[in-house]
Scaffold this active site. Structure first.
Site, PDB file in Angstrom:
ATOM      1  N   ARG A 117       0.307   3.634  -3.209  1.00  0.00           N
ATOM      2  CA  ARG A 117      -0.419   4.876  -2.920  1.00  0.00           C
ATOM      3  C   ARG A 117       0.537   6.036  -2.630  1.00  0.00           C
ATOM      4  O   ARG A 117       0.427   7.101  -3.235  1.00  0.00           O
ATOM      5  CB  ARG A 117      -1.367   4.680  -1.731  1.00  0.00           C
ATOM      6  CG  ARG A 117      -2.350   3.558  -1.948  1.00  0.00           C
ATOM      7  CD  ARG A 117      -3.495   3.602  -0.962  1.00  0.00           C
ATOM      8  NE  ARG A 117      -4.095   2.290  -0.795  1.00  0.00           N
ATOM      9  CZ  ARG A 117      -5.326   2.087  -0.374  1.00  0.00           C
ATOM     10  NH1 ARG A 117      -6.115   3.090  -0.059  1.00  0.00           N
ATOM     11  NH2 ARG A 117      -5.801   0.866  -0.223  1.00  0.00           N
TER      12      ARG A 117
ATOM     13  N   GLU B 124       0.837  -1.205   0.000  1.00  0.00           N
ATOM     14  CA  GLU B 124       0.000   0.000   0.000  1.00  0.00           C
ATOM     15  C   GLU B 124       0.869   1.251   0.000  1.00  0.00           C
ATOM     16  O   GLU B 124       0.563   2.238  -0.666  1.00  0.00           O
ATOM     17  CB  GLU B 124      -0.943   0.015   1.216  1.00  0.00           C
ATOM     18  CG  GLU B 124      -1.876  -1.187   1.318  1.00  0.00           C
ATOM     19  CD  GLU B 124      -2.964  -1.235   0.247  1.00  0.00           C
ATOM     20  OE1 GLU B 124      -3.091  -0.287  -0.539  1.00  0.00           O
ATOM     21  OE2 GLU B 124      -3.683  -2.260   0.206  1.00  0.00           O
TER      22      GLU B 124
ATOM     23  N   THR C 244      -1.207   0.780 -10.414  1.00  0.00           N
ATOM     24  CA  THR C 244      -2.441   0.081 -10.029  1.00  0.00           C
ATOM     25  C   THR C 244      -3.339   0.935  -9.131  1.00  0.00           C
ATOM     26  O   THR C 244      -4.458   0.549  -8.829  1.00  0.00           O
ATOM     27  CB  THR C 244      -2.126  -1.288  -9.386  1.00  0.00           C
ATOM     28  OG1 THR C 244      -3.335  -2.028  -9.274  1.00  0.00           O
ATOM     29  CG2 THR C 244      -1.488  -1.137  -8.014  1.00  0.00           C
TER      30      THR C 244
ATOM     31  N   GLU D 282     -12.457  -0.644  -9.953  1.00  0.00           N
ATOM     32  CA  GLU D 282     -12.068  -1.539 -11.058  1.00  0.00           C
ATOM     33  C   GLU D 282     -13.048  -1.585 -12.232  1.00  0.00           C
ATOM     34  O   GLU D 282     -12.632  -1.721 -13.384  1.00  0.00           O
ATOM     35  CB  GLU D 282     -11.835  -2.971 -10.525  1.00  0.00           C
ATOM     36  CG  GLU D 282     -10.622  -3.110  -9.616  1.00  0.00           C
ATOM     37  CD  GLU D 282     -10.843  -2.589  -8.195  1.00  0.00           C
ATOM     38  OE1 GLU D 282     -12.024  -2.387  -7.805  1.00  0.00           O
ATOM     39  OE2 GLU D 282      -9.846  -2.355  -7.482  1.00  0.00           O
TER      40      GLU D 282
ATOM     41  N   ASP E 271      -4.254 -10.016  -8.591  1.00  0.00           N
ATOM     42  CA  ASP E 271      -4.534  -8.998  -9.619  1.00  0.00           C
ATOM     43  C   ASP E 271      -3.373  -8.189 -10.198  1.00  0.00           C
ATOM     44  O   ASP E 271      -2.965  -8.356 -11.352  1.00  0.00           O
ATOM     45  CB  ASP E 271      -5.637  -8.046  -9.113  1.00  0.00           C
ATOM     46  CG  ASP E 271      -5.448  -7.508  -7.691  1.00  0.00           C
ATOM     47  OD1 ASP E 271      -4.380  -7.710  -7.105  1.00  0.00           O
ATOM     48  OD2 ASP E 271      -6.378  -6.863  -7.164  1.00  0.00           O
TER      49      ASP E 271
HETATM   50  C1  DMJ Z   1      -6.475  -0.054  -4.843  1.00  0.00           C
HETATM   51  O1  DMJ Z   1      -5.653   0.241  -3.778  1.00  0.00           O
HETATM   52  C2  DMJ Z   1      -5.698  -0.615  -6.020  1.00  0.00           C
HETATM   53  O2  DMJ Z   1      -6.466  -0.541  -7.181  1.00  0.00           O
HETATM   54  C3  DMJ Z   1      -5.260  -2.045  -5.798  1.00  0.00           C
HETATM   55  O3  DMJ Z   1      -4.633  -2.577  -6.939  1.00  0.00           O
HETATM   56  C4  DMJ Z   1      -6.456  -2.893  -5.450  1.00  0.00           C
HETATM   57  N1  DMJ Z   1      -7.278  -2.355  -4.407  1.00  0.00           N
HETATM   58  C5  DMJ Z   1      -7.591  -0.944  -4.372  1.00  0.00           C
HETATM   59  C6  DMJ Z   1      -8.897  -0.540  -5.004  1.00  0.00           C
HETATM   60  O4  DMJ Z   1      -9.905  -1.418  -4.991  1.00  0.00           O
END
Ligand code: DMJ
Length: 448
Positions: free
Chosen positions: A84, A80, A431, A345, A213
């Site tokens: 982020r 995270e 992501t 998503e 994912d």
């Molecule tokens: C986000 O932090 C990112 O997209 C991650 O890859 C998956 N989970 C969350 C959003 O759902």
């Protein structure tokens, strides 16, 4: 919507990680540790900039310059923190050229390095920012690290090496890749658990949703980021996708294509909301594949399925996971799968499909999601998640997730913008929807 979400955060939770819109106070979740690190500021700042919300951007920028530091006594998720915090800072640097963001990004990258000190180079999941001590989640199969977590540092660390000139970051992620390439894969698939000490896979659980994912996403995106030069990344992506198609991709009796999971020796006919990103990924990977038309079609098919998961609910928002069992198609069957926490998503896939096909239905579907968000998730103090998408007056979870600002609202905005705003041959999104400039593409700043 972005201005309202941001203003609410600044009013009630400034400097905290996230906002509790009903309680009107700070929400600090475990993944960010116990300190207030301004997660919503760093995750949201590039969205503010892209939308031209200059005053708001300036306030966020000043907070990062004066108050953000990443060395307090707390334990955070490496994944995270990478997607982020590091991702947000890198993207803000890419868009603005402001050196302050670059320096902060380097400091975050340095703080994460001890997590990679394992015999295999596979990082651990958690790190204490003050002491550098690391550990894995207690619940993860025998002390294992998680595929989506250690597989989603790739893009940020390579970009960080490029802008800092420090090779260490790239070395760390290439080592992960080499370790993975030397391992035998059961049924040709990557299990979601890997032990960082022994280099052995944990439980053979395969998923393109939770815990799998973004590993796949980053193989493709690293290839794109390098201007399609990193052929190893592309080859790993193509191989993985071929096996996903033959083992996990299913067609329901009603004709829906969905990505199932494999667990305890059999197929589980469940698709996570998280796995809905894959529609966009398939379309993005079409160019450079052996059969571009097939992958655009697959993107369309996944988008259709994920849209159905929204359309079959009362709120027109989709559940956390939906199943295909008996008469049930694209609906959650268990109470603990019925919630919607402002995830991006599905609209992310609409955005990519709009860019690649120009089929107006993707804008229509995005608009449906906007109306549903306004109706069921907007509260007086910001946006909240809901606990059951199938009821008219759902209970609210009282959290405005930072990814709502970083991703959901950004993808929705881009869905209704011209393609010249962040063109996909010049920018690649991490992501968490933070755009990075593709190498040697002359990516230009969208707004000066
Ligand atoms: C986000 O932090 C990112 O997209 C991650 O890859 C998956 N989970 C969350 C959003 O759902």
């Amino acid at each position: 919507m972005m201005k309202f979400a941001w203003d609410s955060y600044t009013k009630y939770a400034w400097g905290g990680n996230e906002l509790r819109p009903i309680s009107k106070k700070i929400h600090n979740s475990g993944i960010f540790g116990s300190l207030s690190l301004g997660a919503s500021i760093i995750d949201g700042i590039d969205t503010l900039y892209i939308m031209g919300l200059q005053e708001e951007y300036k306030k966020g920028r000043d907070w990062i310059a004066t108050s953000f530091n990443f060395d307090g006594s707390t334990e955070v998720s490496v994944f995270e923190a990478n997607i982020r915090f590091l991702g947000g800072l890198l993207s803000a640097y890419a868009l603005t050229g402001d050196q302050m963001f670059k320096e902060k990004a380097i400091s975050v990258g340095n703080k994460l390095l001890p997590a990679f000190n394992t015999p295999t180079g596979i990082p651990q999941s958690m790190i204490n920012l003050k002491t550098g001590s690391t550990r894995n989640w207690g619940w993860a199969s025998g002390g294992c690290s998680i595929l989506a977590e250690f597989g989603s540092v790739h893009l940020e660390f390579i970009y960080l090496t490029n802008i800092s000139g420090n090779p260490i970051f790239e070395q760390k992620v290439l080592k992960i890749r080499e370790t993975l390439r030397q391992l035998e894969r059961p049924q040709g698939l990557y299990p979601i658990y890997l032990n960082p000490r022994t280099g052995k896979w944990g439980q053979h659980h395969f998923s393109v949703g939770a815990m799998g994912d973004s590993f796949y996403e980053y193989l493709l995106k690293v290839w794109l980021y390098t201007g399609k030069k990193d052929l190893i990344a592309r080859q790993m992506y193509d191989e993985a996708i071929t096996n996903i198609e033959s083992k996990l991709l299913q067609t329901s009796p009603g004709g829906f294509k969905y990505l199932a999971e494999y667990k305890s020796g059999r197929i589980d006919h469940k698709m996570d909301h998280l796995a809905c990103f894959a529609g966009g990924m398939f379309a993005l990977g079409a160019n450079g594949s052996s059969d571009p038309a097939k992958y655009i079609q697959l993107g369309e098919d996944i988008a259709t399925t994920c849209h159905a998961s929204y359309n079959r609910s009362v709120t027109k928002l989709g559940p956390e996971a939906f199943r295909f069992e008996g008469q049930t198609e694209a609906k959650a069957m268990r109470q603990n799968e019925k919630y919607y926490i402002l995830r991006p998503e599905v609209v992310e896939t609409y955005f990519y499909m709009w860019r690649f096909t120009k089929n107006k239905k993707y804008r229509d579907w995005g608009w449906e999601a906007i109306l549903a968000l306004e109706k069921y998730c907007r509260t007086e103090g910001g946006f909240t998640g809901i606990k059951d998408v199938y009821v008219q007056s759902p209970a609210q979870d009282d959290v405005q997730q930072s990814f709502f600002l970083a991703e959901t609202l950004k993808y929705l905005y881009l869905l209704f913008s011209d393609d010249s705003l962040l063109p996909l041959d010049m920018w690649v999104f991490n992501t968490e929807a933070h755009p990075f400039p593709i190498q040697n593409s002359n990516a230009v700043k969208p707004i000066s």
